[in-house]
Every structure is written in C-alpha cells, then in structure tokens.
Design a protein around this motif. Structure first.
Motif, short mmCIF file in Angstrom:
data_model
loop_
_atom_site.label_atom_id
_atom_site.label_comp_id
_atom_site.label_asym_id
_atom_site.label_seq_id
_atom_site.Cartn_x
_atom_site.Cartn_y
_atom_site.Cartn_z
N LEU A 163 52.78 -51.26 51.28
CA LEU A 163 53.72 -52.34 51.63
C LEU A 163 55.16 -51.94 51.36
O LEU A 163 56.08 -52.59 51.85
CB LEU A 163 53.37 -53.61 50.86
N HIS A 164 55.36 -50.88 50.59
CA HIS A 164 56.70 -50.39 50.26
C HIS A 164 57.06 -49.16 51.10
O HIS A 164 58.15 -48.63 50.94
CB HIS A 164 56.77 -50.01 48.78
N GLN A 165 56.17 -48.69 51.94
CA GLN A 165 56.31 -47.41 52.63
C GLN A 165 57.51 -47.36 53.57
O GLN A 165 58.05 -46.30 53.83
CB GLN A 165 55.02 -47.07 53.38
N GLY A 166 57.90 -48.47 54.12
CA GLY A 166 59.07 -48.50 55.00
C GLY A 166 58.81 -47.92 56.38
O GLY A 166 59.73 -47.38 57.01
N VAL A 167 57.60 -48.03 56.87
CA VAL A 167 57.26 -47.51 58.20
C VAL A 167 58.15 -48.18 59.25
O VAL A 167 58.19 -49.39 59.34
CB VAL A 167 55.77 -47.76 58.51
N GLY A 168 58.90 -47.36 59.98
CA GLY A 168 59.76 -47.88 61.04
C GLY A 168 61.06 -48.49 60.55
O GLY A 168 61.84 -49.01 61.34
N GLY A 169 61.31 -48.47 59.25
CA GLY A 169 62.52 -49.06 58.70
C GLY A 169 62.24 -50.42 58.08
O GLY A 169 61.17 -51.01 58.25
N ALA A 170 63.23 -50.90 57.37
CA ALA A 170 63.07 -52.14 56.60
C ALA A 170 62.75 -53.35 57.47
O ALA A 170 61.91 -54.18 57.11
CB ALA A 170 64.32 -52.41 55.76
N SER A 171 63.39 -53.45 58.62
CA SER A 171 63.18 -54.61 59.49
C SER A 171 61.74 -54.68 59.99
O SER A 171 61.10 -55.74 59.95
CB SER A 171 64.15 -54.56 60.66
N ILE A 172 61.22 -53.54 60.47
CA ILE A 172 59.84 -53.51 60.95
C ILE A 172 58.88 -53.77 59.81
O ILE A 172 57.92 -54.54 59.94
CB ILE A 172 59.54 -52.17 61.66
N MET A 173 59.14 -53.15 58.67
CA MET A 173 58.24 -53.34 57.52
C MET A 173 58.24 -54.80 57.08
O MET A 173 57.18 -55.35 56.75
CB MET A 173 58.69 -52.42 56.38
N GLN A 174 59.40 -55.43 57.08
CA GLN A 174 59.48 -56.83 56.69
C GLN A 174 58.68 -57.70 57.66
O GLN A 174 57.92 -58.58 57.24
CB GLN A 174 60.94 -57.28 56.65
N ARG A 175 58.80 -57.43 58.96
CA ARG A 175 58.04 -58.20 59.95
C ARG A 175 56.54 -57.94 59.81
O ARG A 175 55.73 -58.85 59.97
CB ARG A 175 58.52 -57.88 61.37
N GLN A 176 56.18 -56.69 59.48
CA GLN A 176 54.77 -56.37 59.29
C GLN A 176 54.19 -57.17 58.12
O GLN A 176 53.12 -57.75 58.22
CB GLN A 176 54.59 -54.86 59.04
N ILE A 177 54.92 -57.21 57.03
CA ILE A 177 54.43 -57.94 55.85
C ILE A 177 54.37 -59.45 56.14
O ILE A 177 53.41 -60.12 55.78
CB ILE A 177 55.30 -57.63 54.61
N ARG A 178 55.38 -59.98 56.80
CA ARG A 178 55.36 -61.40 57.18
C ARG A 178 54.15 -61.70 58.08
O ARG A 178 53.53 -62.75 57.98
CB ARG A 178 56.65 -61.80 57.88
#
Length: 167
Positions: free
Chosen positions: A58-73
């Motif tokens: 969940l901290h990996q930052g795949v695709g950058g912070a915005s994509i990772m944030q949307r993935q987690i949401r």
C-alpha cells in the motif's frame, strides 16, 4: 495487490514496468480485461472475494501518489461490499505464513468442482488442483487471515495511508 482488485491505472502502471516491455496497446488491453473481470464483484450474482494484502504494498507508490491513493480508496470502497473482505498484514510483524508468496484461491459453488490455487509468476501462470497442495494453501490463507488486521482495522489503516499520500 491482487489483480482482481486493481484499478485500471494501477494495472497499466504495473504493465509499463514489465520486461520484456509490451506495447502500450497490449498494456491497455490487459488493464481493461482486469477492469471487466472486476465487474463480477458487483450485481446480483456477484462473486465473493477475500484478500489479504501486506501493508508495504500500500506504500509502494505504483504509478505515483495520485494513482496509489485512488487504488487504496478503491480497496476501501470494495471493502464496504458484503461480498468483499480485504485485510491488511501490518509491516513489522516479523515472519508470517505465506511470506514471500502470492497466490489466489479459487472456490466454486458447484460441489463437483474442487478448489484451485492459481499461481502467477514472471513467465507463466499455473493452477494447482492436487488436494494436498490446495490444502496447504488453504491452511496458509486461513493463517494469514488470523495474523492480519480485521476488516474494520484494515479499512482504517488503508484510509490513513491514502490520506498521507501526496505527489
């Protein structure tokens, strides 16, 4: 991150780093297929899905912070569905069952179909159907669920991680 739970942009970002490189059209197509498969988690005959995710993913930052944030949401939204359970194994707990392994258990409503373990590797995917092998993975998954946070605590942790992400 289980493929069935990945948003399209996350899947594309992963595909963009795969070697040998696929062309953009192939990467897009793979991401679209995953997105279509995910539609099976909704509707009248929705599939039941349970996932255990290691916190560092969940901290990996795949695709950058915005994509990772949307993935987690997205994971949090899926967790709100009755047919989806997502748990997180916290970083720093030490060794745990199945550490270093990634697998998918497939179970079927029809009794004449036995459980299957799906293993995805760099160059191929395989399915295990031998009862002893499948049992080992079933035991491992159950043990993982016991060491992971419960669903409510997992959602809380995922929300905190998403809130902390920024570009």
């Amino acid at each position: 991150m289980p493929g069935l739970l990945q948003i399209e942009d996350y899947s594309k970002a992963l595909g963009d780093t795969a070697l040998p490189r696929a062309n953009g059209e192939t990467t897009d197509l793979r991401a679209q297929v995953r997105a279509r498969r995910q539609e099976r988690l909704r509707g009248e005959a929705a599939l039941h899905a349970e996932a255990v995710i290691w916190e560092p993913a969940l901290h990996q930052g795949v695709g950058g912070a915005s994509i990772m944030q949307r993935q987690i949401r997205h994971l949090i939204e899926l967790s709100a569905q009755d047919n989806v359970a997502i748990q997180v194994v916290q970083a720093g707990i030490g060794t745990y069952p199945g550490m270093g392994s990634s697998f998918t258990m497939l179970s079927f409503a029809e009794r004449h179909f036995g459980d299957v373990v799906y293993l995805d590797s760099l160059t191929r995917s395989i399915c295990l159907e031998e009862p002893d092998e499948v049992n080992a993975y079933n035991m491992t998954f159950e043990a993982l669920q016991k060491v992971a946070l419960d669903q409510e605590a997992s959602v809380t942790l995922m929300g905190a991680i998403a809130d902390d992400l920024s570009d």
